[in-house]
Design a protein around this motif. Structure first.
Motif, PDB file in Angstrom:
ATOM      1  N   LYS A  44      19.290  16.261  66.957  1.00 42.57           N
ATOM      2  CA  LYS A  44      17.871  15.899  67.014  1.00 42.57           C
ATOM      3  C   LYS A  44      17.336  15.799  68.448  1.00 42.57           C
ATOM      4  CE  LYS A  44      18.200  13.466  62.608  1.00 42.57           C
ATOM      5  NZ  LYS A  44      19.611  13.475  62.301  1.00 42.57           N
ATOM      6  N   GLU A  45      18.173  15.354  69.374  1.00 44.79           N
ATOM      7  CA  GLU A  45      17.714  15.165  70.750  1.00 44.79           C
ATOM      8  C   GLU A  45      17.876  16.442  71.569  1.00 44.79           C
ATOM      9  OE1 GLU A  45      19.528  12.848  69.208  1.00 44.79           O
ATOM     10  OE2 GLU A  45      18.213  11.098  69.222  1.00 44.79           O
ATOM     11  N   LYS A  46      16.841  16.766  72.344  1.00 43.73           N
ATOM     12  CA  LYS A  46      16.842  17.984  73.160  1.00 43.73           C
ATOM     13  C   LYS A  46      17.959  17.979  74.200  1.00 43.73           C
ATOM     14  CE  LYS A  46      12.076  19.550  72.826  1.00 43.73           C
ATOM     15  NZ  LYS A  46      11.030  18.614  72.455  1.00 43.73           N
ATOM     16  N   TYR A  47      18.262  16.803  74.760  1.00 43.91           N
ATOM     17  CA  TYR A  47      19.292  16.753  75.800  1.00 43.91           C
ATOM     18  C   TYR A  47      20.672  17.071  75.228  1.00 43.91           C
ATOM     19  CZ  TYR A  47      19.611  11.855  74.183  1.00 43.91           C
ATOM     20  OH  TYR A  47      19.711  10.708  73.426  1.00 43.91           O
ATOM     21  N   GLU A  81      24.835  24.854  76.600  1.00 44.07           N
ATOM     22  CA  GLU A  81      25.489  25.181  77.873  1.00 44.07           C
ATOM     23  C   GLU A  81      26.991  25.397  77.670  1.00 44.07           C
ATOM     24  OE1 GLU A  81      26.357  26.111  81.713  1.00 44.07           O
ATOM     25  OE2 GLU A  81      24.348  26.011  80.820  1.00 44.07           O
ATOM     26  N   TYR A  82      27.652  24.480  76.957  1.00 42.17           N
ATOM     27  CA  TYR A  82      29.098  24.647  76.738  1.00 42.17           C
ATOM     28  C   TYR A  82      29.388  25.826  75.815  1.00 42.17           C
ATOM     29  CZ  TYR A  82      30.082  20.581  79.503  1.00 42.17           C
ATOM     30  OH  TYR A  82      30.187  19.712  80.561  1.00 42.17           O
ATOM     31  N   PHE A 136      31.483   7.298  67.959  1.00 43.63           N
ATOM     32  CA  PHE A 136      30.431   7.976  68.705  1.00 43.63           C
ATOM     33  C   PHE A 136      29.452   8.622  67.730  1.00 43.63           C
ATOM     34  CE2 PHE A 136      34.133   8.152  71.531  1.00 43.63           C
ATOM     35  CZ  PHE A 136      33.592   7.668  72.712  1.00 43.63           C
ATOM     36  N   PRO A 137      28.184   8.753  68.127  1.00 40.97           N
ATOM     37  CA  PRO A 137      27.245   9.494  67.285  1.00 40.97           C
ATOM     38  C   PRO A 137      27.725  10.946  67.174  1.00 40.97           C
ATOM     39  CG  PRO A 137      26.097   8.405  69.125  1.00 40.97           C
ATOM     40  CD  PRO A 137      27.567   8.247  69.358  1.00 40.97           C
ATOM     41  N   HIS A 138      27.584  11.558  65.986  1.00 43.00           N
ATOM     42  CA  HIS A 138      28.101  12.912  65.786  1.00 43.00           C
ATOM     43  C   HIS A 138      27.471  13.901  66.753  1.00 43.00           C
ATOM     44  CE1 HIS A 138      24.666  14.709  63.636  1.00 43.00           C
ATOM     45  NE2 HIS A 138      24.486  13.491  63.161  1.00 43.00           N
ATOM     46  N   GLN A 139      26.215  13.667  67.151  1.00 48.24           N
ATOM     47  CA  GLN A 139      25.558  14.577  68.088  1.00 48.24           C
ATOM     48  C   GLN A 139      26.266  14.559  69.442  1.00 48.24           C
ATOM     49  OE1 GLN A 139      21.087  14.576  67.796  1.00 48.24           O
ATOM     50  NE2 GLN A 139      21.497  12.547  66.949  1.00 48.24           N
ATOM     51  N   MET A 140      26.573  13.364  69.915  1.00 50.12           N
ATOM     52  CA  MET A 140      27.272  13.222  71.185  1.00 50.12           C
ATOM     53  C   MET A 140      28.683  13.784  71.078  1.00 50.12           C
ATOM     54  SD  MET A 140      27.953   9.768  73.392  1.00 50.12           S
ATOM     55  CE  MET A 140      26.207   9.421  73.582  1.00 50.12           C
ATOM     56  N   MET A 141      29.316  13.523  69.941  1.00 50.87           N
ATOM     57  CA  MET A 141      30.695  13.980  69.747  1.00 50.87           C
ATOM     58  C   MET A 141      30.780  15.501  69.796  1.00 50.87           C
ATOM     59  SD  MET A 141      33.430  12.332  69.526  1.00 50.87           S
ATOM     60  CE  MET A 141      34.406  13.487  70.430  1.00 50.87           C
TER      61      MET A 141
END
Length: 160
Positions: A13-16, A23-24, A133-138
């Motif tokens: 959900k977050e653009k960052y 990038e990865y 951790f949030p799945h997005q961050m993970m």
């Protein structure tokens, strides 16, 4: 070239996070064929009962199972899994490639984790931490570690 699938519950959900993941993914193109598959997550009501949580994990598990190939080596992310450092993960990826595993699937569960059936199907349970951790961050952390693993494997410099 090894095919790596990141199979995950939920959307970014977050653009960052999207920018970091892209990038990865771009960097990994030199080392593997990367595919990211998202399945829908279930809404978890506040104060969900154990039975409701089980049902949610089962629904998410059904969606995930559709993408788990029989001949793939499955690594499920789970708090109760084995913790590896970056060099150990790199060696694991290298050993899998040498032993002929051409398709590796990493699975990231939803907010409640993965259902037992998915964990039982996994060839390896990987833990990044005892923390949640949030799945997005993970997803971003996992891609970074896969990328780091390939850099280590190829003897290429990578900041520590």
């Amino acid at each position: 070239m090894t095919r790596i699938t990141v199979l995950t519950v939920g959307k970014i959900k977050e653009k960052y996070f999207t920018a970091g993941i892209e990038e990865y993914a771009k960097r990994l193109k030199r080392y593997c064929k990367l595919e990211i598959i998202e399945v829908a997550d279930e809404k978890t009501p506040d104060k969900a009962s154990e039975a409701e949580e089980l049902q949610i994990k089962q629904k998410e598990g059904e969606r995930l199972r559709k993408y788990i190939k029989e001949d793939a080596y499955v690594i499920a992310l789970a708090i109760e899994g084995v913790q590896l450092d970056s060099v150990e993960l790199s060696k694991k990826l290298e050993k899998l490639a040498i032993s002929g595993e051409s398709h590796i699937i990493f699975i990231i569960g939803g907010s409640l984790g993965l259902e037992k059936e998915i964990l039982n199907r996994a060839d390896f349970l990987l833990s990044f931490s005892k923390m949640t951790f949030p799945h997005q961050m993970m997803r971003m952390i996992l891609l970074e570690q896969i990328y780091r693993g390939y850099r280590i494997m190829k003897g290429e410099p990578y900041h520590k």
